[in-house]
Design an enzyme around this catalytic site. Structure first.
Site, PDB file in Angstrom:
ATOM      1  N   ASP A 201       0.786  -1.237   0.074  1.00 59.72           N
ATOM      2  CA  ASP A 201      -0.045  -0.071  -0.112  1.00 59.72           C
ATOM      3  C   ASP A 201       0.756   1.217  -0.150  1.00 59.72           C
ATOM      4  O   ASP A 201       2.052   1.076   0.093  1.00 59.72           O
ATOM      5  CB  ASP A 201      -1.110   0.204   1.179  1.00 59.72           C
ATOM      6  CG  ASP A 201      -2.367   0.477   0.621  1.00 59.72           C
ATOM      7  OD1 ASP A 201      -2.444   1.775   0.311  1.00 59.72           O
ATOM      8  OD2 ASP A 201      -3.393  -0.206   1.025  1.00 59.72           O
ATOM      9  N   HIS A 275      -2.699   3.000  -4.768  1.00 58.01           N
ATOM     10  CA  HIS A 275      -1.983   2.488  -3.582  1.00 58.01           C
ATOM     11  C   HIS A 275      -0.701   2.013  -3.870  1.00 58.01           C
ATOM     12  O   HIS A 275      -0.093   1.056  -3.054  1.00 58.01           O
ATOM     13  CB  HIS A 275      -2.955   1.422  -2.920  1.00 58.01           C
ATOM     14  CG  HIS A 275      -4.299   1.924  -2.241  1.00 58.01           C
ATOM     15  ND1 HIS A 275      -4.378   2.944  -1.227  1.00 58.01           N
ATOM     16  CD2 HIS A 275      -5.485   1.852  -2.636  1.00 58.01           C
ATOM     17  CE1 HIS A 275      -5.483   3.344  -1.107  1.00 58.01           C
ATOM     18  NE2 HIS A 275      -6.313   2.551  -1.873  1.00 58.01           N
ATOM     19  N   GLU A 338      -9.636   2.434  -5.592  1.00 66.22           N
ATOM     20  CA  GLU A 338      -9.147   3.860  -5.570  1.00 66.22           C
ATOM     21  C   GLU A 338      -7.758   4.270  -6.052  1.00 66.22           C
ATOM     22  O   GLU A 338      -6.945   4.519  -5.560  1.00 66.22           O
ATOM     23  CB  GLU A 338      -8.662   3.924  -3.906  1.00 66.22           C
ATOM     24  CG  GLU A 338     -10.133   3.470  -3.221  1.00 66.22           C
ATOM     25  CD  GLU A 338     -10.016   3.454  -1.508  1.00 66.22           C
ATOM     26  OE1 GLU A 338     -10.940   4.181  -0.872  1.00 66.22           O
ATOM     27  OE2 GLU A 338      -8.932   3.289  -1.140  1.00 66.22           O
TER      28      GLU A 338
HETATM   29  C1  ACM Z   1     -11.201  -0.822   0.054  1.00 68.46           C
HETATM   30  O1  ACM Z   1     -11.834  -0.495   1.045  1.00 68.46           O
HETATM   31  N1  ACM Z   1     -10.627   0.495  -0.525  1.00 68.46           N
HETATM   32  C2  ACM Z   1     -11.081  -1.806  -0.782  1.00 68.46           C
END
Ligand code: ACM
Ligand code: ZN
Length: 546
Positions: A201, A275, A338
């Protein structure tokens, strides 16, 4: 009228007895069918565990129970392959049992007999035996003066879903491998079978990749971490300490082997294309801008993501080759959530890629990214699973979707004939608050008390029976931005994960919150014996406030 009354009365009685019987066994998840009979089976130092088939998997299936006896009872249950007529736990494979994870467990005064199609079922039968033993069996040292007995019972059991899991974020905060093992132990205890390991991440890259050592040397550590709540930039406070850690490939092998012995598949997650700040800090050439970057100490969603140049795909293939070699899982999780398209929009290389591939927007470019990785992963005999954003711009042909933004994305995937795992943040996000108490440690937000988690039904009502088959199961997720210690992890996860375990295992007909609650009261004694730091606020819960 009297006849009608009698029918009604006997039905009500049968129902109550059924509920009481199950409650008195206290099993979580509740088994498909169970009946308590008279008497009990008492273990002693002469009790044998008989394996009618002797192989490594069968030995794996029994070793957890044997270990518990070694520790708490102070004696070992001897393994044997010779038939025994009494004082034994006989484990037999029976191909006529239909479910791969199902089992039959018959506890009589002089003998326990277990039948299962596969060692997995033997393992789950023994987890049931474990839950029927006195709670002291969970103690980490020898306990005196306990009669190690289980009530006589007949149980027939099989899970509703094949996918029953939890995800642990080891990036926002790093959890040592010994704790990861403990986390896996508890999954197994609750008859869950998937551990989704979130390994990369923005705030840290946690898996050693030999071809790219800087991923962990540089990407595994950050220089500061947000202190307390996420507030406006001018008000932010920082912990200005180097923070991080990672799992070596040897650590990973050890944890994978540990999980295998507990019939748990570990699904590793390597996030792409978003991420990615930790990876980009180590290798800025993989970004659109060239950097420089810093491993993030702030939470959130960041604009800098992997570029779509060939160089990035070569890198990803190098990473995935090592990941695939480490994890026997059929699934590799590729993230996909995201990923802002800001950088791609302004990047000449990304715009070029779109033109060359005939892609109409950046969503299609993300779809191209995921599909290209899918092709590679499929070529290695594996499949991809990704967060539901992988639906945007077109789903990769063989992908499984993990629906996290509510069930509608799960429905969308199923309508395209894809498998889904349901993990909606409206029910099973374990980082959300579990009570309205002012005493709760600071969290990310949300409100998912135990009773609400328990009410989750993974199969959306609108699906046809054929479509239902695409719902593989359910998963709870623990993101750890605001989770600061291993005790805090357990506090967020339990007992809500016991509700998720029951959702994944037990039949819809057998689900009942009051009944679950009564069994949970018994389970808490076991959590206490384990010294588990579970959340207790549900004990004074108000089930009416949303
Ligand atoms: C997530 O909660 N961004 C998969
Ligand atoms: Zn780019």
């Amino acid at each position: 009228m009297r006849k009608l009354f009698l029918i009604f009365f006997s039905l009500a009685l049968a129902f109550t007895m059924n509920a009481q019987t199950k409650a008195s066994l206290g099993l979580i998840p509740v088994p498909m069918k169970s009946k308590v009979t008279a008497g009990q089976f008492v273990f002693d130092a002469d009790t044998k565990v008989v394996l009618t088939t002797d192989n490594q998997e069968m030995r794996n299936a029994v070793v957890t129970l044997v270990d518990l006896f070694n520790t708490a009872a102070g004696y070992s249950l001897q393994l044997s392959t010779a038939p025994q007529k009494s004082n034994a736990v006989v484990c037999k494979l029976n191909p006529s049992i239909s479910n791969n994870e199902g089992y039959k467990l018959s506890i009589k005064k002089n003998l326990i007999e277990i039948e299962a199609k596969a060692p997995n079922g033997i393992f789950y039968a023994l987890q049931s035996v474990r839950q029927l033993l006195p709670p002291e069996i969970e103690k980490s040292k020898k306990v005196e003066n306990v009669t190690w007995a289980v009530p006589c019972a007949e149980i027939e059991d099989a899970p509703r879903f094949t996918y029953r899991g939890l995800m642990l974020d080891c990036c926002r905060h790093f959890w040592p491998k010994e704790f990861v093992k403990q986390f896996i132990d508890l999954l197994a205890y609750h008859k869950m079978n998937k551990f989704h390991w979130h390994l990369t991440d923005d705030q840290g890259w946690r898996i050693e990749i030999k071809k790219y050592p800087k991923l962990t040397e540089v990407g595994g550590f950050r220089n500061r971490t947000l202190k307390g709540a996420y507030v406006a930039p001018e008000k932010r406070q920082w912990i200005n300490e180097r923070y991080g850690g990672f799992y070596t490939q040897e650590d990973i092998k050890e944890v994978v082997a540990y999980a295998q012995k507990r019939f748990i598949t570990i699904i590793p997650e390597i996030e792409m294309p978003g991420h990615a700040v930790a990876a980009l800090t180590a290798y800025p050439n993989l970004s659109c801008t060239g950097g420089p970057f810093e491993v993030e100490g702030l939470w959130g969603v960041f604009d800098d993501i992997f570029c779509t140049r060939d160089e990035v795909f070569n890198f990803m293939e190098g990473v995935l080759t090592e990941v695939i070699a480490l994890f026997p899982s059929e699934y590799i999780h590729v993230g996909g959530d995201e990923a802002p398209k800001t950088r791609w929009h302004r990047c000449a290389a990304c715009q070029d890629r779109m033109k060359k591939e005939g892609l109409k927007d950046e969503h299609e470019l993300q779809s191209y990214f995921v599909q290209r990785m899918e092709k590679f992963i499929n070529s290695k005999g594996k499949r991809i699973i990704g967060w539901d954003e992988i639906l945007e711009g077109g789903l990769a042909p063989n992908a499984t979707v993990m629906a996290w933004r509510g069930e509608k994305h799960g429905i969308e995937a199923v309508q395209q004939n894809h498998d889904v795992v349901m993990a909606p943040n409206t029910y099973v996000y374990l980082d959300y608050y579990q009570s309205k108490s002012k005493m709760e440690p600071h969290g990310i937000g949300g409100y998912l008390p135990l009773w609400h988690v328990y009410s989750f039904e993974p199969v959306p009502a609108s699906l046809t029976p054929d479509q239902e088959k695409h719902v593989l199961g359910a998963q709870g997720n623990l993101w750890t931005e605001y989770v600061l210690s291993t005790d805090h992890v357990m506090y967020m996860v339990y007992p809500r994960a016991s509700a998720i375990a029951e959702i994944g295992w037990s039949s819809k007909e057998n689900k009942n919150y009051d009944h679950f609650y009564a069994r949970l009261m018994q389970l808490l004694k076991r959590y206490n014996a384990m010294n588990l730091n579970y959340n207790r606020t549900f004990l004074s819960e108000d089930r009416t406030t949303k």
